[in-house]
Each structure stands twice: as structure tokens, then as C-alpha cells.
Design a protein around this motif. Sequence first.
Motif, PDB file in Angstrom:
ATOM      1  N   GLU A  13      47.215 -13.430  24.387  1.00 49.42           N
ATOM      2  CA  GLU A  13      47.208 -12.496  23.263  1.00 49.42           C
ATOM      3  C   GLU A  13      46.462 -13.067  22.067  1.00 49.42           C
ATOM      4  N   ARG A  14      46.689 -14.349  21.778  1.00 48.57           N
ATOM      5  CA  ARG A  14      45.991 -14.983  20.659  1.00 48.57           C
ATOM      6  C   ARG A  14      44.488 -15.041  20.900  1.00 48.57           C
ATOM      7  N   GLU A  15      44.099 -15.390  22.116  1.00 51.56           N
ATOM      8  CA  GLU A  15      42.680 -15.458  22.429  1.00 51.56           C
ATOM      9  C   GLU A  15      42.031 -14.088  22.365  1.00 51.56           C
ATOM     10  N   SER A  16      42.734 -13.072  22.832  1.00 49.26           N
ATOM     11  CA  SER A  16      42.191 -11.710  22.774  1.00 49.26           C
ATOM     12  C   SER A  16      41.985 -11.277  21.332  1.00 49.26           C
ATOM     13  N   ALA A  17      42.980 -11.604  20.484  1.00 48.77           N
ATOM     14  CA  ALA A  17      42.867 -11.253  19.067  1.00 48.77           C
ATOM     15  C   ALA A  17      41.726 -12.029  18.413  1.00 48.77           C
ATOM     16  N   ARG A  18      41.590 -13.312  18.783  1.00 48.81           N
ATOM     17  CA  ARG A  18      40.542 -14.140  18.176  1.00 48.81           C
ATOM     18  C   ARG A  18      39.154 -13.667  18.585  1.00 48.81           C
ATOM     19  N   THR A  19      38.954 -13.437  19.866  1.00 47.51           N
ATOM     20  CA  THR A  19      37.643 -13.005  20.332  1.00 47.51           C
ATOM     21  C   THR A  19      37.313 -11.605  19.843  1.00 47.51           C
ATOM     22  N   GLY A  20      38.365 -10.766  19.700  1.00 51.60           N
ATOM     23  CA  GLY A  20      38.135  -9.438  19.135  1.00 51.60           C
ATOM     24  C   GLY A  20      37.700  -9.515  17.684  1.00 51.60           C
TER      25      GLY A  20
ATOM     26  N   LEU B 106      36.142 -12.048  16.311  1.00 55.47           N
ATOM     27  CA  LEU B 106      34.779 -12.578  16.282  1.00 55.47           C
ATOM     28  C   LEU B 106      33.768 -11.488  16.606  1.00 55.47           C
ATOM     29  N   ALA B 107      34.120 -10.607  17.579  1.00 50.34           N
ATOM     30  CA  ALA B 107      33.219  -9.523  17.932  1.00 50.34           C
ATOM     31  C   ALA B 107      33.060  -8.546  16.772  1.00 50.34           C
ATOM     32  N   ASP B 108      34.169  -8.247  16.087  1.00 54.19           N
ATOM     33  CA  ASP B 108      34.097  -7.338  14.939  1.00 54.19           C
ATOM     34  C   ASP B 108      33.252  -7.936  13.823  1.00 54.19           C
ATOM     35  N   ALA B 109      33.388  -9.262  13.624  1.00 57.08           N
ATOM     36  CA  ALA B 109      32.640  -9.924  12.575  1.00 57.08           C
ATOM     37  C   ALA B 109      31.143  -9.937  12.880  1.00 57.08           C
ATOM     38  N   GLY B 110      30.832  -9.998  14.180  1.00 49.18           N
ATOM     39  CA  GLY B 110      29.416 -10.009  14.578  1.00 49.18           C
ATOM     40  C   GLY B 110      28.801  -8.637  14.476  1.00 49.18           C
TER      41      GLY B 110
END
Length: 285
Positions: A272-279, A281-285
Motif C-alpha cells: 500500500e505504501r509503495e502504491s501510494a508513493r509511486t502514484g 511520483l506519477a502525479d508529480a511527473g
Amino acid sequence: MTYVRSSDGTRIHYQVTGRPGAPPVLFIQGLGASKNGWILQRIASAPWYQAIALDNRGAGRSDKPHGAYSLEQMADDAVAVLDHAGIETAHVVGASMGGAITAILGVKYPERTRSLTLACTAGMNHPWREEMLVEWRDNALEHGIGAMSREAARFVIGPRSFRRFLPAMGWLGPLALGRPAHAFAAQVDAILNVDASLSDRLDEIQVPVLVLAGNQDILTPRGDSEELVDRIDTAELAVISGAAHGFMFEHASTFNRVLFDFLGRAERAWVERESARTGSLADAG
């Protein structure tokens, strides 16, 4: 057999078992013990996890150099194993001295850990335990490992199981027979000389932590575990009734049930933490 050379050239032996690609679990044993001390956990975890079990320097098939060891050095050895095995992050399970190494990993290398399990582990050296370890070390150096193993084993195995498990001690460890006395002594000194400031940083640990205690453990009594839980905000305590210091094999079924329940919850939290983190990062990109 798989080996990796640590930063100082010491060869560290490790073995990977279980399901390839499954959540990785790194197992670290305690004083004098080899990876065989985790055999019942590695077998039970095989359908669901990828188990990486190492021999600390001074034990098992790893090198046993003369000279000083340190627990920080052993934590660095464990990271070298993860690197060599191609594993970026892992759940780390440590017992006794291995639990102290696990805690150091959580402090020094938080980015490499998904969760920590500290089994029969102490956060500080109490004078009575230091005196006992010095006696074990000196006895081993003067009279050999075998001369002190039977006495020391009484601190590892509960009285009801002592006769049943004593014949296996030479194979499983801890305090396994056949280990060179200088290596055992170096591990003892590593425990005695651990950097106290690392213990002061336990509150920096952010991943889920399971602190496992046996209510008949006289080497690391329940109070040691309660102290760890008080100092680590993310920690939970589980106490196994009737269990002594070697409860990973003496009470393996209960130990495994508690451990795997925790690892399942910790793995879901990590995903869950990794999904939130990668999400993010994707939003920031």
C-alpha cells in the motif's frame, strides 16, 4: 553454495529458498548459530515467501577471521547479501544477537527494510548478562566450545525440552559445537562492545516491527522486549507461553503462526505504501 565478499573481504555464506519472486524475508541468527537455526521457518515459509538465510561472520560456512567483529559490520554483511541476491528491500527477521543486527539494519538502512522482527532480543546490555557472556567467552577460549555448550544451552532451551533438544544443538546452534573458539569470542565481544548510540536511535524506525518474546526466556526476559516496544513507535509485542530463548525451534508451530501473521500484514502495508508513493511520483511527473 553461494558466497558474497563483504567490504573487508570476508566471505559471507547465504542460501535462498522458497518461491522466486515472492516477498523476500532475510533471516539472521544469533550468537554462535548458523542459518540452520531457521530451518523450520524456512521450510514453513517456502510456499509464500523467498527466504534468504545467512551465516554471520564467525559462524556456519562464512569466514571466521581472527580479530575484532562488530554488530554494525555484521549488518553491513547482511546488506551485502541482499545486494548480491538482487534484493532491494526485505522483511528482516533476527533472533537474539541477530535481532540486534536487525535493529541496526532498521536504523542504518531503513530504505532496505519492509518490516523488522526482533525475536528474543535485548536493546541494551545489562551488567548480569555481560558478566555471563564474558564467562562463556573465557570458558570457550580456555576449554573449547564443547566445555561450555551444555551449561549455556540451559539458557536457550526450556527445562521441559532440554533433554529432547540438546542432541540437536550441535547442528542447529546457538552455541553450536565445532565452532572455533576465537570466532565465538569475537561475536561475544561484538555484543559487549556495541555502539550504545545506535540504541538511542530506535525511535527513528518507521516500518512495522514485531517484538517476539518467550515467557520462560531467562537470557532475554520479557522485560527486554517490553523495553523495545516502549522505544519503537511502530512495534507490537507478542509473547509465546512456555517458550524459552530458542523458541524458533522449541515452539516452532506457534512461533511461525505469529511470525507469518505479522509478515502478511506488514507486506500488505508495504504494498500500500509503495502504491501510494509511486502514484504520487506519477502525479508529480
